[in-house]
Enzyme design. Structure first.
Site, PDB file in Angstrom:
ATOM      1  N   ARG A  10       0.750  -1.038  -0.039  1.00  0.00           N
ATOM      2  CA  ARG A  10       0.002   0.187   0.032  1.00  0.00           C
ATOM      3  C   ARG A  10       0.941   1.294   0.170  1.00  0.00           C
ATOM      4  NH1 ARG A  10      -2.870   1.496   3.831  1.00  0.00           N
ATOM      5  NH2 ARG A  10      -1.687   0.639   5.447  1.00  0.00           N
ATOM      6  N   ASN A  20       7.035   2.007   2.167  1.00  0.00           N
ATOM      7  CA  ASN A  20       7.248   0.907   1.220  1.00  0.00           C
ATOM      8  C   ASN A  20       7.955   1.434   0.119  1.00  0.00           C
ATOM      9  OD1 ASN A  20       6.124  -1.369   2.276  1.00  0.00           O
ATOM     10  ND2 ASN A  20       3.939  -0.460   1.601  1.00  0.00           N
ATOM     11  N   ARG A  69      -4.390  -2.193  -7.002  1.00  0.00           N
ATOM     12  CA  ARG A  69      -5.569  -2.310  -5.790  1.00  0.00           C
ATOM     13  C   ARG A  69      -6.570  -1.425  -5.633  1.00  0.00           C
ATOM     14  NH1 ARG A  69      -3.259  -3.673   0.212  1.00  0.00           N
ATOM     15  NH2 ARG A  69      -1.446  -4.189  -1.098  1.00  0.00           N
ATOM     16  N   GLN A 102       6.036 -10.045   2.212  1.00  0.00           N
ATOM     17  CA  GLN A 102       5.512  -8.712   2.748  1.00  0.00           C
ATOM     18  C   GLN A 102       6.749  -7.737   2.818  1.00  0.00           C
ATOM     19  OE1 GLN A 102       2.235  -9.747   6.137  1.00  0.00           O
ATOM     20  NE2 GLN A 102       4.248 -10.030   6.868  1.00  0.00           N
ATOM     21  N   ARG A 156      14.777 -20.183  35.324  1.00  0.00           N
ATOM     22  CA  ARG A 156      15.833 -19.730  34.391  1.00  0.00           C
ATOM     23  C   ARG A 156      15.473 -19.499  32.916  1.00  0.00           C
ATOM     24  NH1 ARG A 156      20.680 -23.642  34.585  1.00  0.00           N
ATOM     25  NH2 ARG A 156      19.001 -24.993  33.726  1.00  0.00           N
TER      26      ARG A 156
END
Length: 221
Positions: A10, A20, A69, A102, A156
């Protein structure tokens, strides 16, 4: 039967605007996933699904196909499977396997996809996704009190019961499942990854800075 890779990207992002497109290691974030997909000859076609013209042009420059899209499935709250389903509907071809990469998980071990795809085929999986073991002591807060979840106080770390998280590095799914709005089925194979790249998932400025640090260190090895 075809195997395709889909990279949903997107244009919008509230916490890290235009993430992106941002340059990581000298190339846009989305390009890392494109180049990774292009290294594998069992992928027949690579598609970028986007609502952003800049991202579209970047993808075309790197020789992959772009699916526009629709705005209706480009919002912050829209599930990823909507973009995958839309790609399958728009290309109108018979596809058997879909590999989801992705862009916010830009760094992946070189052999990861090859090894995962071999397991996917060998075991006749309907879906596969990558997981990483958690080594932290987790708990929840209730009325101001910390309640341990996966350990007892004083235990632990090395004795913790093994718990795993979905790291987002990659997903492989039968196309028919995506048509049913499913990426990870009830019988999905959890492919374990023990690598520093599994800790990267970019959503904020701090995430991006961390990924730059890891990329620089990895490049210097």
């Amino acid at each position: 039967m075809k195997t395709i890779a889909i990279i949903p990207a997107r244009g919008g992002s509230k916490r890290l605007p235009y993430k992106n497109r941002l340059a990581l290691g000298g190339i846009p974030l989305i390009v890392h996933s494109i180049l990774y997909a292009q290294q594998h000859d069992f992928i027949d076609d690579i598609y970028v699904s986007t609502d952003d013209e800049v991202i579209k042009n970047i993808a075309l420059q790197y020789g992959v196909k772009v699916i526009d899209r629709p705005v209706a499935i480009s919002g912050d709250l829209e599930p990823t499977v909507s973009a995958l389903k839309n790609v399958l509907e728009q290309i109108g071809e018979v596809v058997e396997n879909v590999i989801l990469l992705q862009p916010t998980n830009p760094l992946r071990p070189k052999e990861l996809l090859k090894d995962a795809f071999e397991v996917y085929q060998k075991n006749n999986c309907d879906s596969l996704f990558t997981v990483t073991r958690n080594h932290q002591k987790l708990g929840k807060l209730s009325n101001g009190v910390f309640i341990p979840f996966n350990y007892t106080i004083g235990q632990r770390s090395q004795d913790l019961e093994p718990l795993f998280y979905e790291n987002g590095l990659l997903y492989i799914t039968k196309a028919n499942l995506i048509q049913e709005d499913i990426i990870i089925s009830d019988k999905a194979f959890p492919f374990e990854v023990d690598h520093i790249f599994a800790t990267i998932d970019i959503d904020t400025v701090e995430d991006f800075q961390y990924s730059e640090l890891i990329l620089n260190n990895y490049s210097n090895e």
